[in-house]
Design a protein around this motif. Structure first.
Motif, PDB file in Angstrom:
ATOM      1  N   GLY A   1       0.846  -1.190   0.000  1.00 45.77           N
ATOM      2  CA  GLY A   1       0.000   0.000   0.000  1.00 45.77           C
ATOM      3  C   GLY A   1       0.877   1.234   0.000  1.00 45.77           C
ATOM      4  O   GLY A   1       2.080   1.154   0.239  1.00 45.77           O
ATOM      5  N   PRO A   2       0.283   2.389  -0.272  1.00 46.12           N
ATOM      6  CA  PRO A   2       1.059   3.629  -0.398  1.00 46.12           C
ATOM      7  C   PRO A   2       1.671   4.053   0.932  1.00 46.12           C
ATOM      8  O   PRO A   2       1.246   3.607   1.995  1.00 46.12           O
ATOM      9  N   SER A   3       2.670   4.913   0.849  1.00 53.05           N
ATOM     10  CA  SER A   3       3.321   5.440   2.035  1.00 53.05           C
ATOM     11  C   SER A   3       2.279   6.083   2.957  1.00 53.05           C
ATOM     12  O   SER A   3       1.369   6.762   2.493  1.00 53.05           O
ATOM     13  N   GLY A   4       2.384   5.810   4.238  1.00 49.55           N
ATOM     14  CA  GLY A   4       1.488   6.415   5.215  1.00 49.55           C
ATOM     15  C   GLY A   4       0.210   5.638   5.475  1.00 49.55           C
ATOM     16  O   GLY A   4      -0.626   6.055   6.270  1.00 49.55           O
ATOM     17  N   CYS A   5       0.036   4.457   4.841  1.00 47.57           N
ATOM     18  CA  CYS A   5      -1.224   3.721   5.006  1.00 47.57           C
ATOM     19  C   CYS A   5      -1.242   2.849   6.266  1.00 47.57           C
ATOM     20  O   CYS A   5      -2.241   2.195   6.558  1.00 47.57           O
ATOM     21  N   GLY A   6      -0.125   2.824   6.998  1.00 46.89           N
ATOM     22  CA  GLY A   6      -0.120   2.117   8.283  1.00 46.89           C
ATOM     23  C   GLY A   6       0.609   0.786   8.299  1.00 46.89           C
ATOM     24  O   GLY A   6       0.570   0.070   9.299  1.00 46.89           O
ATOM     25  N   LYS A   7       1.308   0.442   7.205  1.00 46.49           N
ATOM     26  CA  LYS A   7       1.979  -0.865   7.097  1.00 46.49           C
ATOM     27  C   LYS A   7       3.035  -1.057   8.188  1.00 46.49           C
ATOM     28  O   LYS A   7       3.044  -2.069   8.878  1.00 46.49           O
ATOM     29  N   SER A   8       3.935  -0.067   8.309  1.00 51.10           N
ATOM     30  CA  SER A   8       5.033  -0.204   9.281  1.00 51.10           C
ATOM     31  C   SER A   8       4.505  -0.240  10.697  1.00 51.10           C
ATOM     32  O   SER A   8       5.008  -0.980  11.544  1.00 51.10           O
ATOM     33  N   THR A   9       3.483   0.568  10.944  1.00 49.77           N
ATOM     34  CA  THR A   9       2.894   0.593  12.287  1.00 49.77           C
ATOM     35  C   THR A   9       2.347  -0.784  12.634  1.00 49.77           C
ATOM     36  O   THR A   9       2.585  -1.297  13.728  1.00 49.77           O
ATOM     37  N   LEU A  10       1.653  -1.397  11.681  1.00 51.74           N
ATOM     38  CA  LEU A  10       1.087  -2.728  11.913  1.00 51.74           C
ATOM     39  C   LEU A  10       2.203  -3.750  12.168  1.00 51.74           C
ATOM     40  O   LEU A  10       2.134  -4.545  13.107  1.00 51.74           O
ATOM     41  N   LEU A  11       3.250  -3.671  11.351  1.00 53.03           N
ATOM     42  CA  LEU A  11       4.372  -4.604  11.507  1.00 53.03           C
ATOM     43  C   LEU A  11       5.034  -4.431  12.874  1.00 53.03           C
ATOM     44  O   LEU A  11       5.368  -5.405  13.544  1.00 53.03           O
ATOM     45  N   ARG A  12       5.210  -3.159  13.270  1.00 53.78           N
ATOM     46  CA  ARG A  12       5.875  -2.914  14.567  1.00 53.78           C
ATOM     47  C   ARG A  12       5.009  -3.374  15.734  1.00 53.78           C
ATOM     48  O   ARG A  12       5.517  -3.779  16.774  1.00 53.78           O
ATOM     49  N   MET A  13       3.681  -3.328  15.560  1.00 50.79           N
ATOM     50  CA  MET A  13       2.815  -3.857  16.625  1.00 50.79           C
ATOM     51  C   MET A  13       2.951  -5.374  16.708  1.00 50.79           C
ATOM     52  O   MET A  13       2.959  -5.942  17.800  1.00 50.79           O
ATOM     53  N   ILE A  14       3.059  -6.036  15.545  1.00 50.91           N
ATOM     54  CA  ILE A  14       3.239  -7.493  15.555  1.00 50.91           C
ATOM     55  C   ILE A  14       4.566  -7.842  16.233  1.00 50.91           C
ATOM     56  O   ILE A  14       4.663  -8.806  16.985  1.00 50.91           O
ATOM     57  N   ALA A  15       5.581  -7.005  15.988  1.00 49.52           N
ATOM     58  CA  ALA A  15       6.904  -7.233  16.586  1.00 49.52           C
ATOM     59  C   ALA A  15       6.927  -6.925  18.076  1.00 49.52           C
ATOM     60  O   ALA A  15       7.886  -7.258  18.762  1.00 49.52           O
ATOM     61  N   GLY A  16       5.887  -6.242  18.564  1.00 49.72           N
ATOM     62  CA  GLY A  16       5.890  -5.823  19.958  1.00 49.72           C
ATOM     63  C   GLY A  16       6.745  -4.594  20.179  1.00 49.72           C
ATOM     64  O   GLY A  16       7.130  -4.270  21.295  1.00 49.72           O
TER      65      GLY A  16
END
Ligand code: ADP
Ligand code: ADP
Length: 226
Positions: free
Chosen positions: A37-52
């Motif tokens: 998805g485009p920049s800013g759509c929340g991908k990294s945030t979701l990944l970092r939540m999965i990582a704790g």
């Protein structure tokens, strides 16, 4: 089993920025899931939540039926590979790869065995005594992957790992990542804004937009043109 389950996961940053708006998703054990998805759509945030690495504002993330926030950090069998490699510049390639195992008090002989094995798989054996600055971008990315592999994690998380590489190397590393994931059978979640990467790597493709899932399916289901 090390599947990953997200149940109406939300993230609200300070200032009321709602970066992830209730995402539910099941990722099967041993599969390769790509969030695109485009920049800013929340991908990294979701990944970092999965990582704790990021607190969860609502909902739940589970890794093999255990709630992520309730797993002690030292017990989390998750390895993350970043875009900027995040290698320690003053340490040799060997020490970069061994670092996490040393912290976990892994016996020295076991560390040597795992680092050498990972170096062989990734074809970076000749560079074990070098410092990261003496390596090319592709070699650095292999070291970053080696550091992840030696931990024998249950889950691999990739945050745009190839975006600093030139086009030719990106294609080559893409093939290597896929081969490695297949060989190790590790559940993998991979964030990218590149559609070609998403199509070629994923078993399950998740298209995100504005903090939500827009579409989920196999690459051919998602990119099938009517
Ligand atoms: P992506 O990985 O898809 O580019 P991000 O997860 O980085 O998206 O960002 C999603 C949204 O959350 C963006 O609007 C971004 O500005 C915001 N954001 C990300 N990190 C923070 C933060 N630490 N504090 C506040 N807002 C953030
Ligand atoms: P990416 O899009 O690859 O996630 P960014 O440049 O958006 O990278 O974010 C880099 C870092 O800055 C991340 O750690 C993110 O949490 C933080 N960040 C992004 N947007 C914001 C924001 N609006 N406010 C505060 N921190 C942010």
């Amino acid at each position: 089993m090390a599947g990953v389950t997200l149940d109406t996961v939300r993230k609200v940053y300070a200032g009321n920025v709602e970066a992830v708006k209730g995402v539910s998703l099941g990722i099967e054990d041993g599969s390769f899931c790509v969030l695109v998805g485009p920049s800013g759509c929340g991908k990294s945030t979701l990944l970092r939540m999965i990582a704790g690495l990021e607190t969860i504002s609502g909902g739940e993330v589970k890794i093999s039926d255990r709630v992520v926030n309730e797993i002690e950090p030292a017990e989390r069998d998750i390895a993350m590979v970043f875009q900027n490699y995040a290698l320690y510049p003053h340490m040799s390639v060997y020490d970069n790869m061994a670092y996490g195992l040393k912290n976990r008090k892994t016996p020295k002989a076991e560390i040597e065995k795992r680092v050498n094995e990972a170096a062989r798989i990734l074809a970076i054996e000749p560079y074990l005594t070098r410092k990261p600055r003496q390596l090319s971008g592709g070699q650095r990315q292999r070291v970053a992957m080696g550091r992840a592999i030696v931990r024998k994690p249950q889950v691999f998380l990739f945050d745009e790992p190839l975006s600093n590489l030139d086009a030719k190397l990106r294609v080559q590393m893409r093939v290597e990542i896929k081969r490695l994931q297949r060989a190790l059978g590790v559940t993998s979640i991979y964030v990218t804004h590149d559609q070609v990467e998403a199509m070629t790597l994923s078993d399950k493709l998740v298209v995100m937009s504005g903090g939500q899932i827009e579409q989920v399916g196999t690459p051919s289901e998602v990119y099938r043109r009517p």
